[in-house]
Design a protein around this motif. Sequence first.
Motif, PDB file in Angstrom:
ATOM      1  N   ALA A  80      -1.468  76.613  48.860  1.00 33.79           N
ATOM      2  CA  ALA A  80      -2.288  75.406  49.013  1.00 33.79           C
ATOM      3  C   ALA A  80      -1.549  74.339  49.805  1.00 33.79           C
ATOM      4  CB  ALA A  80      -2.681  74.872  47.636  1.00 33.79           C
ATOM      5  N   TRP A  81      -0.242  74.287  49.669  1.00 36.14           N
ATOM      6  CA  TRP A  81       0.546  73.310  50.418  1.00 36.14           C
ATOM      7  C   TRP A  81       0.656  73.703  51.897  1.00 36.14           C
ATOM      8  CZ3 TRP A  81       2.263  68.521  49.670  1.00 36.14           C
ATOM      9  CH2 TRP A  81       3.216  68.023  50.556  1.00 36.14           C
ATOM     10  N   LYS A  82       0.903  74.982  52.138  1.00 40.89           N
ATOM     11  CA  LYS A  82       1.096  75.447  53.511  1.00 40.89           C
ATOM     12  C   LYS A  82      -0.213  75.510  54.292  1.00 40.89           C
ATOM     13  CE  LYS A  82       5.275  78.254  52.865  1.00 40.89           C
ATOM     14  NZ  LYS A  82       5.837  79.633  52.963  1.00 40.89           N
ATOM     15  N   LYS A  83      -1.286  75.871  53.607  1.00 42.26           N
ATOM     16  CA  LYS A  83      -2.563  76.098  54.298  1.00 42.26           C
ATOM     17  C   LYS A  83      -3.706  75.493  53.490  1.00 42.26           C
ATOM     18  CE  LYS A  83      -4.754  79.909  56.823  1.00 42.26           C
ATOM     19  NZ  LYS A  83      -4.772  81.390  56.989  1.00 42.26           N
ATOM     20  N   PRO A  84      -3.812  74.161  53.465  1.00 40.92           N
ATOM     21  CA  PRO A  84      -4.819  73.502  52.613  1.00 40.92           C
ATOM     22  C   PRO A  84      -6.221  73.547  53.217  1.00 40.92           C
ATOM     23  CG  PRO A  84      -3.568  71.859  53.823  1.00 40.92           C
ATOM     24  CD  PRO A  84      -2.970  73.187  54.189  1.00 40.92           C
ATOM     25  N   GLN A  85      -6.863  74.712  53.110  1.00 37.02           N
ATOM     26  CA  GLN A  85      -8.202  74.879  53.662  1.00 37.02           C
ATOM     27  C   GLN A  85      -9.262  74.663  52.581  1.00 37.02           C
ATOM     28  OE1 GLN A  85      -8.521  78.681  55.567  1.00 37.02           O
ATOM     29  NE2 GLN A  85      -7.019  78.200  57.151  1.00 37.02           N
ATOM     30  N   PRO A  86     -10.257  73.806  52.826  1.00 38.46           N
ATOM     31  CA  PRO A  86     -11.310  73.560  51.827  1.00 38.46           C
ATOM     32  C   PRO A  86     -12.041  74.821  51.380  1.00 38.46           C
ATOM     33  CG  PRO A  86     -11.393  71.919  53.572  1.00 38.46           C
ATOM     34  CD  PRO A  86     -10.404  72.953  54.020  1.00 38.46           C
ATOM     35  N   GLY A  87     -12.206  75.783  52.293  1.00 36.59           N
ATOM     36  CA  GLY A  87     -12.931  77.000  51.947  1.00 36.59           C
ATOM     37  C   GLY A  87     -12.214  77.892  50.952  1.00 36.59           C
ATOM     38  N   LEU A  88     -10.920  77.634  50.721  1.00 36.76           N
ATOM     39  CA  LEU A  88     -10.138  78.456  49.802  1.00 36.76           C
ATOM     40  C   LEU A  88      -9.997  77.826  48.412  1.00 36.76           C
ATOM     41  CD1 LEU A  88      -7.262  79.590  52.217  1.00 36.76           C
ATOM     42  CD2 LEU A  88      -9.246  80.916  51.471  1.00 36.76           C
ATOM     43  N   VAL A  89     -10.527  76.623  48.243  1.00 38.50           N
ATOM     44  CA  VAL A  89     -10.334  75.895  46.979  1.00 38.50           C
ATOM     45  C   VAL A  89     -10.886  76.665  45.787  1.00 38.50           C
ATOM     46  CG1 VAL A  89     -11.035  73.846  45.695  1.00 38.50           C
ATOM     47  CG2 VAL A  89     -10.207  73.617  48.029  1.00 38.50           C
ATOM     48  N   ALA A  90     -12.096  77.198  45.916  1.00 37.69           N
ATOM     49  CA  ALA A  90     -12.708  77.931  44.797  1.00 37.69           C
ATOM     50  C   ALA A  90     -11.854  79.129  44.402  1.00 37.69           C
ATOM     51  CB  ALA A  90     -14.121  78.381  45.163  1.00 37.69           C
ATOM     52  N   ARG A  91     -11.297  79.830  45.381  1.00 42.13           N
ATOM     53  CA  ARG A  91     -10.439  80.978  45.097  1.00 42.13           C
ATOM     54  C   ARG A  91      -9.190  80.552  44.329  1.00 42.13           C
ATOM     55  NH1 ARG A  91     -10.366  85.860  47.407  1.00 42.13           N
ATOM     56  NH2 ARG A  91     -11.660  85.165  49.164  1.00 42.13           N
ATOM     57  N   TRP A  92      -8.568  79.455  44.757  1.00 40.48           N
ATOM     58  CA  TRP A  92      -7.351  78.983  44.093  1.00 40.48           C
ATOM     59  C   TRP A  92      -7.637  78.518  42.666  1.00 40.48           C
ATOM     60  CZ3 TRP A  92      -6.172  75.588  48.955  1.00 40.48           C
ATOM     61  CH2 TRP A  92      -5.675  76.407  49.970  1.00 40.48           C
ATOM     62  N   ILE A  93      -8.753  77.844  42.477  1.00 43.54           N
ATOM     63  CA  ILE A  93      -9.107  77.370  41.134  1.00 43.54           C
ATOM     64  C   ILE A  93      -9.368  78.554  40.210  1.00 43.54           C
ATOM     65  CG2 ILE A  93     -10.911  76.181  39.823  1.00 43.54           C
ATOM     66  CD1 ILE A  93     -11.116  74.211  42.163  1.00 43.54           C
ATOM     67  N   ALA A  94     -10.095  79.549  40.693  1.00 44.03           N
ATOM     68  CA  ALA A  94     -10.357  80.747  39.885  1.00 44.03           C
ATOM     69  C   ALA A  94      -9.048  81.440  39.518  1.00 44.03           C
ATOM     70  CB  ALA A  94     -11.270  81.699  40.647  1.00 44.03           C
ATOM     71  N   TYR A  95      -8.134  81.528  40.475  1.00 40.87           N
ATOM     72  CA  TYR A  95      -6.844  82.164  40.204  1.00 40.87           C
ATOM     73  C   TYR A  95      -6.060  81.388  39.144  1.00 40.87           C
ATOM     74  CZ  TYR A  95      -2.039  83.716  40.781  1.00 40.87           C
ATOM     75  OH  TYR A  95      -0.768  84.180  40.536  1.00 40.87           O
ATOM     76  N   ALA A  96      -6.059  80.060  39.242  1.00 39.32           N
ATOM     77  CA  ALA A  96      -5.332  79.236  38.261  1.00 39.32           C
ATOM     78  C   ALA A  96      -5.875  79.453  36.854  1.00 39.32           C
ATOM     79  CB  ALA A  96      -5.440  77.758  38.647  1.00 39.32           C
ATOM     80  N   TYR A  97      -7.199  79.505  36.726  1.00 40.17           N
ATOM     81  CA  TYR A  97      -7.782  79.718  35.400  1.00 40.17           C
ATOM     82  C   TYR A  97      -7.536  81.140  34.891  1.00 40.17           C
ATOM     83  CZ  TYR A  97     -10.059  75.178  35.555  1.00 40.17           C
ATOM     84  OH  TYR A  97     -10.290  73.823  35.601  1.00 40.17           O
ATOM     85  N   THR A  98      -7.412  82.099  35.799  1.00 41.01           N
ATOM     86  CA  THR A  98      -7.037  83.447  35.377  1.00 41.01           C
ATOM     87  C   THR A  98      -5.625  83.454  34.820  1.00 41.01           C
ATOM     88  OG1 THR A  98      -8.439  84.358  37.138  1.00 41.01           O
ATOM     89  CG2 THR A  98      -6.888  85.858  36.095  1.00 41.01           C
ATOM     90  N   CYS A  99      -4.711  82.736  35.471  1.00 39.89           N
ATOM     91  CA  CYS A  99      -3.329  82.617  34.973  1.00 39.89           C
ATOM     92  C   CYS A  99      -3.301  81.968  33.596  1.00 39.89           C
ATOM     93  CB  CYS A  99      -2.485  81.802  35.955  1.00 39.89           C
ATOM     94  SG  CYS A  99      -2.232  82.570  37.564  1.00 39.89           S
ATOM     95  N   GLY A 100      -4.064  80.894  33.436  1.00 39.04           N
ATOM     96  CA  GLY A 100      -4.114  80.222  32.142  1.00 39.04           C
ATOM     97  C   GLY A 100      -4.663  81.111  31.052  1.00 39.04           C
ATOM     98  N   PHE A 101      -5.676  81.912  31.407  1.00 39.63           N
ATOM     99  CA  PHE A 101      -6.273  82.820  30.433  1.00 39.63           C
ATOM    100  C   PHE A 101      -5.287  83.901  30.010  1.00 39.63           C
ATOM    101  CE2 PHE A 101      -8.705  86.584  29.240  1.00 39.63           C
ATOM    102  CZ  PHE A 101      -9.632  86.071  28.348  1.00 39.63           C
ATOM    103  N   LEU A 102      -4.537  84.429  30.954  1.00 36.54           N
ATOM    104  CA  LEU A 102      -3.637  85.552  30.664  1.00 36.54           C
ATOM    105  C   LEU A 102      -2.387  85.138  29.904  1.00 36.54           C
ATOM    106  CD1 LEU A 102      -3.749  87.748  33.893  1.00 36.54           C
ATOM    107  CD2 LEU A 102      -4.478  88.398  31.602  1.00 36.54           C
TER     108      LEU A 102
END
Length: 507
Positions: free
Chosen positions: A329-351
């Motif tokens: 997210a720091w290196k390539k802050p593209q708006p179109g990737l936000v949903a993917r990053w948020i989903a990944y973060a919540y997967t990490c929290g769940f696991l």
Amino acid sequence: MDGDRRHLLLWFFAAATAVKLLLIPSYRSTDFEVHRNWLAITHSLPLSEWYFDETSQWTLDYPPFFAYFERFLSLFARLVDPKIVDLRLGLDYSADSVVYFQRITVIFSDLSLLFGVYRLTRKVEPLRRNLICVLVVWSPGLLMVDHVHFQYNGFLLGWLLLSVSFLQDGRDLIGGFLFAVVLCFKHLFAVAAPVYFVYLLRHYCWAGLATGLRRLVALGSVVVAVFAAAFGPFIYNGQIQQVISRMFPFGRGLCHAYWAPNFWVFYIILDKGLAFTLRKLGFDVQVPSASFTGGLVGDSSPFAVLPQITPLTTFVMVLLAITPCLIKAWKKPQPGLVARWIAYAYTCGFLFGWHVHEKASLHFTIPLAIVAVQSLEDAKHYFLVSIVSCYSLFPLLYEPREYPIKVLLLLLHSMVMWLGFSAQYTDVKGLKEKKKEGGEIKRSKFEIGCVEKSYLMGLVIVEIVSQFLLPYFLGDRYAFMPLMLISTYCAVGIMYSWIWQLRKILT
């Protein structure tokens, strides 16, 4: 065209609402009484006593915005039936008036989900837009958790989708504001806060010294204003420590009363296996008196062999798991990737999180529905993880009369996904040309691999074994076995999803 889109979305929502109305008489979990009690607390007591009341064991433990929301609903509850908001007479109240009132409030609150989906898909091509609408509005997980089990996840996820939609439009300040609002409704959404922080700092604030400083101050002021509105009255009354202790009861066990299908399932099973083996070999291993679960404060239990897990350990593991996403997210802050990053973060929290509820899988499956239409590979991944996530919720609805409901919801969801993704990834132009030429019709590119098919077929075997064979042969002697089997098998699928998402982020 825009009017047609709104009309179709409203049709989807109306059809889903009709199903929700039919589910009103169905099973209700203890969460139903939890929220009824919160109506009574916020209506009967002054704000200064909300987070201190212990009339019921179901004490208020959500952030203040949700308490204010309950207070707003209580104004109407009193008009429907005054006993609903009576702090003592209303305990375990289950009259038709309270059942219909609370069920309908969940249905009405889903309007935020409708608006979130509408705004998020307004620039998406029709086929993908309709598919997202169906996957979110008709999510079987939301129907099972909110409209049978009883919660307000659709309401909260609607706010999250609104935030994502503004970030994708480049309107970062409003997106950050809405996420701060979400956190003040339910603090468990904070797992994605590092993603928001890094993305907004890099995409919004990293714009030269003067402009960047001005934007940083503006963003910080917006977030502080939201939290001041939520927590300000409790800070003024000197109660913030009590509020925080209610929101983060770390005295609870590592796992919830129903083992969420995450990493800690394997850790628990390994500990139990080692303890059993060592006792067989003659070692004096003390067996914990309870399971590794706990729904109430103080219900945590020690491990027999493996090192104890603390909340700090889980926090570090979640943060380490999210780190690759933060770097991206720091290196390539593209708006179109936000949903993917948020989903990944919540997967990490769940696991890897502490005392994770199985219902938290909705936090990543709903954002992944947005990602699913972006590529064929994403669609195949979503098809697998959404089925696994939905099936992992089956033990929540344990009464026999709800069994056909949850099975039909999952089957319908699977069919809709298969038909939708197959239509999306079929070459329509080539199909028409080949029909005219009398040639071979091109098949859809949407196909599931052998490994994925085998795993999904395994869900059927797990269900037969856990639902019918184990209860028949073992009775009540090993009542935990069906649940352990389902959680362990589903944890494999969600671990696979996490690895897949990580690989996708890194490439």
